[in-house]
Scaffold this motif. Structure first.
Motif, PDB file in Angstrom:
ATOM      1  N   PHE A  35       0.824  -1.206   0.000  1.00  0.00           N
ATOM      2  CA  PHE A  35       0.000   0.000   0.000  1.00  0.00           C
ATOM      3  C   PHE A  35       0.859   1.256   0.000  1.00  0.00           C
ATOM      4  O   PHE A  35       0.489   2.268  -0.611  1.00  0.00           O
ATOM      5  N   ALA A  36       2.020   1.221   0.670  1.00  0.00           N
ATOM      6  CA  ALA A  36       2.908   2.381   0.646  1.00  0.00           C
ATOM      7  C   ALA A  36       3.398   2.649  -0.763  1.00  0.00           C
ATOM      8  O   ALA A  36       3.428   3.795  -1.222  1.00  0.00           O
ATOM      9  N   ALA A  37       3.784   1.593  -1.468  1.00  0.00           N
ATOM     10  CA  ALA A  37       4.246   1.755  -2.842  1.00  0.00           C
ATOM     11  C   ALA A  37       3.121   2.265  -3.740  1.00  0.00           C
ATOM     12  O   ALA A  37       3.334   3.139  -4.586  1.00  0.00           O
ATOM     13  N   TYR A  38       1.922   1.733  -3.565  1.00  0.00           N
ATOM     14  CA  TYR A  38       0.767   2.136  -4.387  1.00  0.00           C
ATOM     15  C   TYR A  38       0.422   3.607  -4.159  1.00  0.00           C
ATOM     16  O   TYR A  38       0.168   4.355  -5.105  1.00  0.00           O
ATOM     17  N   LEU A  39       0.435   4.041  -2.909  1.00  0.00           N
ATOM     18  CA  LEU A  39       0.039   5.408  -2.589  1.00  0.00           C
ATOM     19  C   LEU A  39       1.146   6.420  -2.858  1.00  0.00           C
ATOM     20  O   LEU A  39       0.871   7.616  -2.984  1.00  0.00           O
ATOM     21  N   ALA A  40       2.394   5.963  -2.964  1.00  0.00           N
ATOM     22  CA  ALA A  40       3.504   6.893  -3.093  1.00  0.00           C
ATOM     23  C   ALA A  40       3.674   7.430  -4.504  1.00  0.00           C
ATOM     24  O   ALA A  40       4.308   8.456  -4.698  1.00  0.00           O
ATOM     25  N   SER A  41       3.132   6.749  -5.510  1.00  0.00           N
ATOM     26  CA  SER A  41       3.385   7.135  -6.894  1.00  0.00           C
ATOM     27  C   SER A  41       2.085   7.213  -7.679  1.00  0.00           C
ATOM     28  O   SER A  41       1.330   6.240  -7.743  1.00  0.00           O
ATOM     29  N   GLY A  42       1.842   8.373  -8.298  1.00  0.00           N
ATOM     30  CA  GLY A  42       0.664   8.518  -9.144  1.00  0.00           C
ATOM     31  C   GLY A  42       0.726   7.609 -10.360  1.00  0.00           C
ATOM     32  O   GLY A  42      -0.292   7.064 -10.797  1.00  0.00           O
ATOM     33  N   LEU A  43       1.923   7.424 -10.919  1.00  0.00           N
ATOM     34  CA  LEU A  43       2.064   6.557 -12.081  1.00  0.00           C
ATOM     35  C   LEU A  43       1.791   5.108 -11.707  1.00  0.00           C
ATOM     36  O   LEU A  43       1.153   4.370 -12.470  1.00  0.00           O
ATOM     37  N   LEU A  44       2.239   4.690 -10.525  1.00  0.00           N
ATOM     38  CA  LEU A  44       1.983   3.324 -10.091  1.00  0.00           C
ATOM     39  C   LEU A  44       0.487   3.102  -9.858  1.00  0.00           C
ATOM     40  O   LEU A  44      -0.045   2.030 -10.155  1.00  0.00           O
ATOM     41  N   GLN A  45      -0.208   4.105  -9.372  1.00  0.00           N
ATOM     42  CA  GLN A  45      -1.658   3.991  -9.205  1.00  0.00           C
ATOM     43  C   GLN A  45      -2.349   3.819 -10.550  1.00  0.00           C
ATOM     44  O   GLN A  45      -3.280   3.024 -10.683  1.00  0.00           O
ATOM     45  N   LYS A  46      -1.880   4.552 -11.573  1.00  0.00           N
ATOM     46  CA  LYS A  46      -2.486   4.400 -12.898  1.00  0.00           C
ATOM     47  C   LYS A  46      -2.260   2.996 -13.451  1.00  0.00           C
ATOM     48  O   LYS A  46      -3.148   2.416 -14.079  1.00  0.00           O
ATOM     49  N   VAL A  47      -1.070   2.445 -13.224  1.00  0.00           N
ATOM     50  CA  VAL A  47      -0.765   1.098 -13.707  1.00  0.00           C
ATOM     51  C   VAL A  47      -1.732   0.077 -13.110  1.00  0.00           C
ATOM     52  O   VAL A  47      -2.131  -0.881 -13.781  1.00  0.00           O
TER      53      VAL A  47
END
Length: 482
Positions: A35-47
């Motif tokens: 969840f930290a990785a998911y919330l830390a990056s807008g690009l990762l959220q889009k992926v």
């Protein structure tokens, strides 16, 4: 949440150790790490979010009677099913999620048969809230690798939930013999595992470019003998006053004011920071293209544009992406929805089978995913024209009897919805008229059917209708010979 993906990854000592050792083993994300990785990056959220949204974007089309479809869709709206399935798909990308069915009976018992409205709610939980108990380890058992009971964590210490009440949205499968078991083997791995390193590089490139833009605004001030000057008593204070004067001149006068020297003693030198911008956009696009390739999402879909310096490939990319989404719908989403549908139909008051109004046969209530893209009006018109030309050419061959041909064309028009409401309009017409049927010729003269009264207006000379019919037949025969 404000930490970078790098810090989030390095904060987990096992994963950090694996990275130090250059191990080929994929990093298995702990809950906080995922969840930290998911919330830390807008690009990762889009992926993660784009595949989840596109799988439910057009939802599905039911094949049933009109009133049944209305009841099913009303039940889906009441349960908020589309939004909750999307949440579960997002959790699938992060590592796994599940839908919990709230229905009558104790949570640790199987769901029985439901009546209308008895599916009280469909709730979404993360895989980290569920723990499997008593996994089936017998290889010949159809339930191999699944738990016989789930334990769900809550504020009251947890509760047991029967698997029939849990619909799991599992992540990407971990190859057999990987060295993990239990929950980790069941849920699979997060999609983050595959993309986080490339997303990290892309985010760093964007951050460095932003710092470069900021740095380009700075002035470069060269002061002769700066080191010796600041070493003298009061030199630092004089330097601060001089720098303050330069800053004041820039803010008030919109100009840079500095000492030019007396020709003998060197003076201050002030220049702008020079940046060569050529190639930077292409370099950043290269990082983003790598993310798109690893995530298996077209660049045009991930970034909303074509890469700089390249020809637009939007239409081709959309076609490929729709195929990828359709594959995900078929392989991953459909089994989850089919596990839910028996309870959904029962709660909607719809039987799983129906009697076809035309054939009187018993058929199942089914559905299919709605098309992911719709053609433009021009494309629809071109398609209609092409289809009608083919239909006309087929009819000219006389290879299909007229009645069967009429039925086929009417079904084609209704299924493709070329004429809205055609099905209902045709259903109101008697079958002999609907399919162009005519009574068999029994040898009776149609004109003679009017015989019954003398002086029939159809007689040009006021004679009987039989005589008039005879005259008409003679005239027709003569016209035919001519």
């Amino acid at each position: 949440m404000q930490d970078s993906v790098t810090s989030a990854i390095q904060s987990a000592s096992p994963a950090h150790y694996l990275r130090q050792q250059n191990s080929a083993m994929s990093y298995l994300f702990a809950p906080q790490l995922a969840f930290a990785a998911y919330l830390a990056s807008g690009l990762l959220q889009k992926v993660i979010d784009i595949p989840a949204s596109d799988r439910v974007r057009e939802w599905r089309d039911w094949q049933a009677e009109k009133d049944q479809i209305e009841a099913i869709e009303a039940e889906e709206r009441r349960l908020g099913l589309i939004a909750k399935v999307r949440q579960a798909e997002v959790l699938r990308g992060i590592g796994g999620g599940a839908l919990i069915l709230a229905a009558p009976g104790a949570p640790n018992t199987p769901i029985g048969s439901l009546s209308k409205g008895q599916l009280q709610a469909v709730n979404v939980v993360s895989r980290w809230q569920l723990t499997g108990a008593d996994y089936v380890t017998e290889l010949t058992d159809p339930a191999y690798g699944t738990p016989r009971m789930w334990k769900i964590a809550n504020d009251n210490g947890g509760a047991e939930v029967h698997p029939s009440r849990v619909i799991c949205f599992r992540g990407e499968a971990i190859p057999a013999g990987y060295g993990v078991s239990g929950d980790q083997q069941f849920w699979g791995q997060s999609r983050l595992v595959r993309v986080w390193k490339d997303v990290e590089r892309s985010d760093h490139a964007q951050g460095w470019f932003a710092e470069l833009v900021k740095k380009a605004k700075l002035l470069r001030i060269g002061i002769p003998g700066l080191t010796d000057f600041t070493a003298t008593e009061g030199g630092q204070a004089r330097l601060d006053r001089r720098m303050g004067a330069i800053a004041l001149g820039e803010s008030v006068l919109n100009a840079t004011v500095f000492d030019t020297g007396n020709g003998t003693t060197p003076a201050e030198t002030i220049t702008d920071y020079q940046v060569t911008w050529a190639g930077i956009p292409a370099m950043m696009d290269a990082f983003d293209q790598r993310v798109a390739a690893v995530a298996d999402i077209p660049f045009t879909r991930l970034m909303g544009r074509s890469p700089a310096g390249m020809n637009a490939t939007g239409e081709y990319d959309d076609q490929n992406w729709n195929k990828t989404v359709a594959a995900g719908q078929s392989l991953e989403l459909r089994p989850c929805l089919e596990a839910l549908d028996p309870f959904l139909l029962a709660s909607a008051g719809v039987a799983p089978t129906r009697t076809d109004a035309k054939t009187k046969k018993t058929v199942a209530v089914t559905w299919r995913f709605a098309p992911l893209s719709k053609p433009s009006e021009k494309q629809e018109a071109d398609t209609f024209k092409t289809v009608m030309e083919a239909v006309t050419a087929l009819q000219a061959t006389s290879a299909i009897p007229d009645q069967a041909f009429a039925k086929g064309v009417q079904n084609l028009m209704a299924e493709r919805e070329y004429i809205p409401g055609l099905d209902q309009a045709l259903a109101e017409i008697p079958e002999d008229e609907r399919f162009g049927l005519t009574p068999e010729d029994d040898g009776t003269d149609p004109s003679a059917l009017q015989a019954g009264k003398e002086g029939d207006p159809s007689s040009a000379e006021g004679g009987s209708s039989v005589e008039a019919g005879t005259r008409r037949r003679a005239a027709n025969d003569k016209a035919g010979e001519e």
